[in-house]
Write a protein that holds these residues in place. Structure first.
Motif, PDB file in Angstrom:
ATOM      1  N   HIS A 142       1.124  -1.688  -0.102  1.00  0.00           N
ATOM      2  CA  HIS A 142       0.303  -0.118   0.229  1.00  0.00           C
ATOM      3  C   HIS A 142       0.494   1.311   0.393  1.00  0.00           C
ATOM      4  O   HIS A 142       0.720   1.994   0.682  1.00  0.00           O
ATOM      5  N   ASP A 143       1.844   0.817  -0.355  1.00  0.00           N
ATOM      6  CA  ASP A 143       3.165   2.220  -0.630  1.00  0.00           C
ATOM      7  C   ASP A 143       2.707   2.204  -1.619  1.00  0.00           C
ATOM      8  O   ASP A 143       3.240   1.525  -2.451  1.00  0.00           O
ATOM      9  N   ALA A 144       2.196   2.652  -2.737  1.00  0.00           N
ATOM     10  CA  ALA A 144       2.232   3.188  -3.740  1.00  0.00           C
ATOM     11  C   ALA A 144       3.489   2.505  -4.771  1.00  0.00           C
ATOM     12  O   ALA A 144       3.384   1.303  -5.617  1.00  0.00           O
ATOM     13  N   THR A 145       5.107   3.076  -3.984  1.00  0.00           N
ATOM     14  CA  THR A 145       5.991   2.658  -4.885  1.00  0.00           C
ATOM     15  C   THR A 145       6.174   1.603  -4.819  1.00  0.00           C
ATOM     16  O   THR A 145       6.777   0.764  -6.473  1.00  0.00           O
ATOM     17  N   GLU A 146       6.172   0.778  -3.519  1.00  0.00           N
ATOM     18  CA  GLU A 146       6.527  -0.275  -3.535  1.00  0.00           C
ATOM     19  C   GLU A 146       4.967  -1.196  -4.031  1.00  0.00           C
ATOM     20  O   GLU A 146       6.058  -2.613  -4.729  1.00  0.00           O
ATOM     21  N   ASP A 147       4.102  -1.103  -4.122  1.00  0.00           N
ATOM     22  CA  ASP A 147       3.436  -2.011  -4.940  1.00  0.00           C
ATOM     23  C   ASP A 147       3.296  -1.762  -6.269  1.00  0.00           C
ATOM     24  O   ASP A 147       3.575  -3.012  -6.769  1.00  0.00           O
ATOM     25  N   VAL A 148       4.213  -0.845  -7.074  1.00  0.00           N
ATOM     26  CA  VAL A 148       4.094  -0.789  -8.647  1.00  0.00           C
ATOM     27  C   VAL A 148       5.508  -1.367  -8.742  1.00  0.00           C
ATOM     28  O   VAL A 148       5.616  -2.162  -9.641  1.00  0.00           O
ATOM     29  N   ARG A 149       6.384  -1.749  -8.007  1.00  0.00           N
ATOM     30  CA  ARG A 149       7.765  -2.780  -7.517  1.00  0.00           C
ATOM     31  C   ARG A 149       7.399  -3.761  -7.695  1.00  0.00           C
ATOM     32  O   ARG A 149       8.134  -3.824  -8.896  1.00  0.00           O
ATOM     33  N   THR A 150       7.043  -4.071  -6.604  1.00  0.00           N
ATOM     34  CA  THR A 150       6.201  -5.441  -6.824  1.00  0.00           C
ATOM     35  C   THR A 150       5.573  -6.241  -8.012  1.00  0.00           C
ATOM     36  O   THR A 150       6.067  -7.323  -8.010  1.00  0.00           O
ATOM     37  N   LEU A 151       4.988  -5.072  -8.114  1.00  0.00           N
ATOM     38  CA  LEU A 151       4.040  -5.599  -8.794  1.00  0.00           C
ATOM     39  C   LEU A 151       4.458  -6.215 -10.877  1.00  0.00           C
ATOM     40  O   LEU A 151       4.275  -6.562 -11.389  1.00  0.00           O
ATOM     41  N   GLN A 152       5.792  -5.116 -10.364  1.00  0.00           N
ATOM     42  CA  GLN A 152       6.624  -5.262 -12.578  1.00  0.00           C
ATOM     43  C   GLN A 152       7.376  -6.593 -12.179  1.00  0.00           C
ATOM     44  O   GLN A 152       7.083  -7.568 -13.126  1.00  0.00           O
ATOM     45  N   LYS A 153       7.235  -7.066 -10.786  1.00  0.00           N
ATOM     46  CA  LYS A 153       8.129  -8.525 -10.654  1.00  0.00           C
ATOM     47  C   LYS A 153       7.534  -9.313 -10.395  1.00  0.00           C
ATOM     48  O   LYS A 153       8.095 -10.541 -11.150  1.00  0.00           O
ATOM     49  N   LEU A 154       6.081  -8.967 -10.230  1.00  0.00           N
ATOM     50  CA  LEU A 154       5.021 -10.189 -10.451  1.00  0.00           C
ATOM     51  C   LEU A 154       5.174 -10.943 -11.851  1.00  0.00           C
ATOM     52  O   LEU A 154       4.448 -11.495 -12.266  1.00  0.00           O
ATOM     53  N   TYR A 155       4.675  -9.364 -12.627  1.00  0.00           N
ATOM     54  CA  TYR A 155       4.347  -9.423 -14.055  1.00  0.00           C
ATOM     55  C   TYR A 155       5.032 -10.645 -15.207  1.00  0.00           C
ATOM     56  O   TYR A 155       5.560 -11.637 -15.569  1.00  0.00           O
ATOM     57  N   ARG A 156       6.125  -9.778 -14.379  1.00  0.00           N
ATOM     58  CA  ARG A 156       8.062 -11.070 -15.246  1.00  0.00           C
ATOM     59  C   ARG A 156       7.855 -12.292 -14.799  1.00  0.00           C
ATOM     60  O   ARG A 156       8.451 -13.039 -15.870  1.00  0.00           O
ATOM     61  N   VAL A 157       7.309 -12.365 -14.206  1.00  0.00           N
ATOM     62  CA  VAL A 157       6.895 -13.801 -13.313  1.00  0.00           C
ATOM     63  C   VAL A 157       6.319 -14.696 -14.212  1.00  0.00           C
ATOM     64  O   VAL A 157       6.633 -15.697 -14.156  1.00  0.00           O
ATOM     65  N   TRP A 158       5.289 -14.228 -14.223  1.00  0.00           N
ATOM     66  CA  TRP A 158       4.042 -14.607 -14.626  1.00  0.00           C
ATOM     67  C   TRP A 158       3.774 -14.906 -16.451  1.00  0.00           C
ATOM     68  O   TRP A 158       3.687 -15.741 -16.728  1.00  0.00           O
ATOM     69  N   GLN A 159       4.604 -13.328 -16.882  1.00  0.00           N
ATOM     70  CA  GLN A 159       4.934 -13.905 -18.299  1.00  0.00           C
ATOM     71  C   GLN A 159       3.229 -13.613 -18.843  1.00  0.00           C
ATOM     72  O   GLN A 159       2.704 -15.366 -19.630  1.00  0.00           O
TER      73      GLN A 159
END
Length: 172
Positions: A142-159
């Motif tokens: 819920h810190d927007a920067t941390e949310d988007v940073r980890t979402l980027q990592k998830l998206y890369r893993v999920w492909q």
């Protein structure tokens, strides 16, 4: 979402980050403060009881669009963005007569909540759970920067496949 305002606006692409804090134009609920760690004290916005520098809404939104323009027609990725972030962002952009410019810059938004529900059978789909499950890490949710940073990592893993992304894309 019609009563919510933007208090933090963040985007990440690779190692490039955009992040600004905005003083809300309406009363921030206790629940929102508990979740985000952000509180208002008179003219100040505090994050975990420490003042943060805020930017007026018009400048924050213009700077955000300028950041997005440095990419070739980006699409945004957000978790639960279809029901929360996207309606608030587009409403506030419209209030500042910036929605049309924004829509000309981005190709849309993908909601990873719906995407994850379709891709995986899991007991929960909250972003903190997904981060723990797929990345084996915890983060400052819920810190927007941390949310988007980890979402980027998830998206890369999920492909996710292009078809699945198209299915869950919110078009401006």
């Amino acid at each position: 979402t019609s009563a919510c305002d933007i208090v933090q606006l963040s985007a990440v692409s690779g190692d490039r980050t955009f992040n600004v804090y905005l003083l809300p134009r309406c009363t921030m609920t206790d629940g929102a403060s508990r979740v985000t760690g952000l509180t208002v004290d008179g003219p100040d916005l505090l994050f975990k009881r420490r003042p943060v520098q805020t930017v007026p809404h018009s400048r924050a939104l213009s700077d955000f669009i300028s950041f997005l323009k440095t990419f070739n027609r980006p699409f945004l990725v957000g978790h639960n963005s279809k029901r929360f972030d996207w309606p608030i962002l587009t409403r506030v952009l419209n209030q500042f007569d910036l929605l049309e410019e924004f829509e000309g810059v981005v190709t849309g938004c993908v909601d990873t909540l719906g995407l994850s529900r379709e891709m995986f059978r899991l007991p929960k789909y909250s972003q903190p759970f997904l981060v723990q499950h797929f990345l084996q890490e915890s983060y400052g949710a819920h810190d927007a920067t941390e949310d988007v940073r980890t979402l980027q990592k998830l998206y890369r893993v999920w492909q996710p496949s292009e078809n699945l992304v198209k299915k869950h894309k919110i078009i401006p």
